[in-house]
Enzyme design. Structure first.
Site, short mmCIF file in Angstrom:
data_model
loop_
_atom_site.label_atom_id
_atom_site.label_comp_id
_atom_site.label_asym_id
_atom_site.label_seq_id
_atom_site.Cartn_x
_atom_site.Cartn_y
_atom_site.Cartn_z
N LEU A 1 0.85 -1.19 0.00
CA LEU A 1 0.00 0.00 0.00
C LEU A 1 0.88 1.25 0.00
O LEU A 1 1.69 1.45 0.91
CB LEU A 1 -0.90 0.02 1.24
CG LEU A 1 -1.82 -1.21 1.44
CD1 LEU A 1 -2.72 -0.99 2.67
CD2 LEU A 1 -2.67 -1.47 0.21
N ALA B 1 -0.47 4.47 -1.31
CA ALA B 1 -1.30 5.57 -1.81
C ALA B 1 -1.32 6.76 -0.85
O ALA B 1 -1.74 7.85 -1.20
CB ALA B 1 -2.72 5.06 -2.05
N LYS C 1 7.88 9.62 1.20
CA LYS C 1 8.85 9.04 2.13
C LYS C 1 9.37 7.71 1.66
O LYS C 1 10.55 7.40 1.85
CB LYS C 1 8.24 8.95 3.53
CG LYS C 1 6.88 8.31 3.59
CD LYS C 1 6.20 8.58 4.94
CE LYS C 1 4.83 7.91 4.97
NZ LYS C 1 4.10 8.15 6.21
N ASP D 1 5.71 2.39 3.55
CA ASP D 1 6.59 3.16 4.45
C ASP D 1 7.07 2.34 5.64
O ASP D 1 7.62 2.90 6.59
CB ASP D 1 5.87 4.42 4.93
CG ASP D 1 4.68 4.10 5.81
OD1 ASP D 1 4.36 2.90 6.00
OD2 ASP D 1 4.04 5.05 6.31
N ASN E 1 7.48 8.30 9.47
CA ASN E 1 6.59 9.45 9.25
C ASN E 1 7.33 10.77 9.14
O ASN E 1 6.86 11.68 8.49
CB ASN E 1 5.57 9.55 10.39
CG ASN E 1 4.54 8.45 10.29
OD1 ASN E 1 3.90 8.28 9.25
ND2 ASN E 1 4.42 7.66 11.34
N LYS F 1 38.86 4.50 -10.16
CA LYS F 1 37.55 4.48 -10.81
C LYS F 1 37.61 3.62 -12.06
O LYS F 1 38.56 3.75 -12.83
CB LYS F 1 37.18 5.91 -11.20
CG LYS F 1 35.81 6.06 -11.85
CD LYS F 1 35.83 7.13 -12.94
CE LYS F 1 35.57 6.51 -14.30
NZ LYS F 1 35.71 7.45 -15.41
N HIS G 1 49.99 6.71 -2.65
CA HIS G 1 49.85 8.10 -2.22
C HIS G 1 49.32 9.01 -3.32
O HIS G 1 49.86 9.01 -4.43
CB HIS G 1 51.19 8.69 -1.78
CG HIS G 1 52.19 7.73 -1.26
ND1 HIS G 1 52.38 7.51 0.07
CD2 HIS G 1 53.08 6.91 -1.90
CE1 HIS G 1 53.34 6.61 0.24
NE2 HIS G 1 53.78 6.24 -0.94
N ALA H 1 53.81 7.97 -6.03
CA ALA H 1 53.00 9.02 -5.40
C ALA H 1 52.66 10.10 -6.41
O ALA H 1 53.49 10.49 -7.23
CB ALA H 1 53.78 9.64 -4.25
N ASN I 1 42.45 11.00 -17.95
CA ASN I 1 41.54 10.17 -18.73
C ASN I 1 40.40 10.94 -19.38
O ASN I 1 39.49 10.36 -19.93
CB ASN I 1 40.97 9.04 -17.85
CG ASN I 1 40.18 9.60 -16.67
OD1 ASN I 1 40.46 10.70 -16.20
ND2 ASN I 1 39.20 8.86 -16.22
#
Lengths: 430, 430, 430
Positions: C8, C10, C22, C100, C222, C329, C341, C358, C364
């Site tokens: 639920l 709604a 929420k 919730d 809440n 990454k 480092h 280091a 990139n």
């Protein structure tokens, strides 16, 4: 109606193991004494603020507040008021605060004043219920009326169980203050206790009132451990204010936010963030973990950190991305500027949408002076670039990676400073 | 008087989900077993320390303590003492400690010994009051006298409610140890329990004594979660010691400090700091957030961090400023040296008042060896400089930003290694 | 047997000060609504999942779940089931969840289903004991049978003291759902309450059942403060799981770990670490303080941090050392690669045992595209090197410190790009 506020700060900090008095230490980035000074200033009703201090502590107030009253001899809280009232008779009410008992919410004081004055009370005190009242003066209510304050050591077995306690904050009417000389010297401590004014006033059929504080608990500081407990209360209060305003703080107990932060609805703060004095953050911005922000203005829709260090004088206009291991100081980054990795930007003005490559360093100090840089809009600063201030880089320009920039670059220019790469084959044997 | 201490470490760590025994794990930077070894060493009264262990656990003590006694068979705490006492009869007192129950404060042990011995007790145990005694052996006092220890599962309804419990730490006199063979094998576990010696001694009219510990709670470790709970107690104990000494720690629950830190009065530690082994910090120094210090000596009036990483072998003489994203390893920075941004200093000795620019890197590794550098007083290392070790930079010298330094620089020299900056106008179209 | 689950969603989020509902907010890195969606998906018994929502909230489910049922009008939880059951009659059981109120452990739901169905109950509810039941619907047991749920405001003095409360999670049989239209509109709120189905079913002599949850407390959200409290519960649950599996977390309250982390036995996590989504860590690896890991695979026996930032797409094969102020990454570091480092490695594949000096930066991004690099085995990248992508560096090669690499380097080659160091003596006067 004339009301004065008095902050008592003549006491010694015997149990506080420090070279400076406890009220000079900081809680959530603000000196303890300043909480009460600032609270008083926010209440329009109060006409004048006095600090009562000792000749020894006087020096700490030189830059803080002009109305200093020296207590001499140091004969307790009652003594302070006796000495003060003798030469300051023309107030209708005297609000008495303590230097080591900061009020985090001025509204507590304001409500206390409003209620006490509208009810025409003569001696009012802020009291509060606490779980473990040991050591506190108890508020004795008899026949539905506030009768007296009894020190912990003078309590009988029944009084010991009272958990409504005195905070030490009083509001005293002109009529009641005229009885101040009736307070007798305490036999053990040889001092005058202001708390005795309650029973004296009661005997004279004056109106006494124990206001009950239900907001953040009011506490004094006597030891460094108590300083920490009070800071914990202050941190809870600050973060509650920020969350009520619609910002989300993850693992708030790992986040430290100083007292005057302005954080808008829609801001998200990750765990392990430190926000020091004078920081404002606009909606839609996320502060990622391990960021340390200080005296910085952060616009909307930025992503800051992790590992961002914004130092005083930083302005981010919005839509900025300040990444990992990036430090910014006294600089303005216009909308859309990105500095994502291992960068130091100091004393620099950066135009819109410029990209600052990894490892870029503004060399803003020549050993004697701080010098400044200017970088235009839509430029691209290649990685590992050193920008030797003072220098101007025009809009839409491009700097090759690894360059040292010492001369101005006109707009739309490409600039490079790089030694030729040499390769010696079959020279390495591993 | 001859006293020996015995640490029982023959048990298995069945509930501790790890490949090494629980007593080898660390709490606040020290192996659990070492807390008791170190506590014993601090007590002059104790003449000799024995570790009782199994042949399986023996290997863990090879570098720790020479007096090893192998328990075989593994027949419980009572069995350990039976086997040990058979060949070690010449002590007046036997102090029995447990490998998995570290004592953070040696003074608890010392007071326990002093009181037990001066009262001529034969079997003494350290007990303590705890809120939830479930699972613990209860201390049964009858007619004002310590009568017996009853295991939790053998308690009746009234005994279940006793919340004075056994910590497992005993002091046993020569007389009492002579009865050790009277302990009978426990029916269920088939082991001998040392706790049974209390009632046996009582029946023989010997003096028994339950010392009550009121300092930091003494606890054993059975699971990783319990390891954490014990570390929490240890951290509270460590930070309390430091705050009592006059240092201020903000948000102490976010600060982690290992056991042997020496932090002087007047030091300020901000939230989110990690201080590992062998760190000393002198007065007036502030450690800002997100600093990680390890085996480093820090002088007075420094500002360290935020984001400072001091690695083993760092010495800061004082008045230093180690800033954001700066790592220092095996280096000495003399008074007044500053390294404020994005820097790595390794194996380097830096003279007084030298300024290390942002992005400076000492290239101290050539792929095979670690090499060292020396930088004189009052020098200025320009930003983004690479200092290729081994190299010496004289006093009062100046290096231009972006240089790679491979040759020694005499004092008062200016050095630069930089390609010329070329500018190509109107080459960038955005 | 056919079982459907219904979530639920709604309701309006009136008390939640945010622009999005929420259930769209995150707890420990997962949207609240997704906890229940994922829990349902793990239970094989459940044939179909429906989201009941309002036309206003519909947009939030576009990418989440195809079976959407629009509630119109918004007439409460009972109303939702009335509308839904009218057109979905062919299920044997209806499991009703709340958007919730996230379930962190799907096993709670599974046990609830199994027990309810095997006992042939018609209306079952998950209940739990809580310390302060104020505000919750109470579970009224009469004659050993679950009789009704009374809202807090309708409780008499005795009922107020019941601390067994309703979580709002129901399992309703086909028979019981046929009585759904007997629920009457609540007089005050003008809505239909699903809780009323209990007493209605009881009156019809159907079997009702209050399942008692003893695992992590189930709570609804809440306000933003409640979001934090729930996240605290979630964090405790996650870290308990990880510690039970044999990893050690120091000062766990300062460590934040998102929900789907896979952390093996033998891993050690220091204080102040943040582990975000999709991180796996193999045995023998230590994560040191102030590390921030996200969507990264970390092999065995690595030392990560302090101050390491692993971004999405990082793979460390094992025996890696990622040190201070290093960001990685979308890169794969093979076994034994070290980057200790002030380094940024992006879009790069690094071969075995290569050492990254280091201050190394992979450049990139050229202002338009992300480009990638490849570095071979056993190479040595000198400190402060800029590697300008796209470039390939062969195995066993060596790059001198401070170089800018733009051309490919064959294996076993030495490469350097560096301006000559010039020294001007007696030029600096300080």
């Amino acid at each position: 109606m004339k009301i004065c506020a008095i902050i008592l700060s003549a006491g010694k900090s015997n149990r506080f193991n420090s070279d400076k008095p406890k009220f000079m230490h900081e809680i959530s980035g603000q000196q303890i004494i300043n909480y009460n000074i600032n609270a008083v200033k926010k209440i329009k009703k109060i006409n004048k603020l006095f600090i009562i201090t000792s000749s020894q502590n006087k020096k700490y107030f030189e830059n803080i507040e002009p109305n200093i009253f020296i207590q001499n001899p140091l004969d307790g809280t009652g003594g302070a008021l006796k000495q003060f009232a003798k030469v300051n008779k023309n107030f209708d009410y005297y609000l008495v605060l303590l230097a080591d008992t900061p009020i985090f919410e001025y509204k507590i004081l304001q409500n206390f004043l409003n209620k006490s004055i509208s009810q025409k009370n003569d001696v009012s005190v802020i009291s509060q219920f606490i779980d473990n009242p040991e050591g506190y003066g108890r508020i004795v209510i008899e026949k539905n009326s506030f009768y007296q304050i009894i020190e912990d050591k003078d309590c009988n077995a029944i009084q010991k169980k009272i958990n409504l306690v005195n905070t030490g904050i009083f509001l005293i009417s002109k009529t009641a203050i005229s009885n101040i000389d009736l307070i007798k010297r305490n036999i053990n401590k040889k001092e005058f206790y202001l708390t005795d004014l309650v029973s004296i006033s009661k005997q004279k059929n004056m109106r006494t009132f124990a206001y009950i504080n239900k907001e953040t608990e009011i506490r004094g500081v006597n030891t460094i451990s108590e300083l920490n407990e009070l800071e914990t209360l202050s941190q809870i209060h600050i973060k509650k204010r920020i969350m009520n305003a619609g910002a989300i703080i993850h693992s708030p107990e790992t986040v430290y936010i100083e007292e005057n932060a302005k954080i808008e609805k829609g801001v998200i703060i990750e765990p392990n963030v430190v926000i020091k004095k004078n920081v404002s953050i606009k909606n839609g911005t996320t502060i990622r973990s391990f960021s340390y922000l200080e005296d910085a203005k952060i616009g909307s829709n930025c992503i800051i950190g992790p590992f961002a260090r914004l130092r005083p004088g930083t302005t981010l206009e919005g839509d900025n991305r300040i990444g990992n291991f990036v430090e910014i100081k006294k600089s303005k980054l216009s909308k859309g500027v990105k500095a994502n990795h291992l960068t130091y930007i100091g004393d620099t003005n950066v135009g819109k949408n410029t990209n600052i490559g990894a490892g870029t360093i503004t060399c803003n100090y020549d050993g004697k002076n701080k010098l400044s840089c200017k970088i235009g809009n839509n430029s691209f600063i290649g990685s590992n670039t050193s920008i030797v201030a003072p220098v101007e880089i025009g809009a839409n320009s491009y700097i090759a990676a690894g360059s040292v920039i010492t001369k101005n670059i006109p707009k739309k220019s490409f600039s490079i400073s790089r030694a030729k790469q040499k390769i010696y084959k079959n020279r390495v044997v591993k």
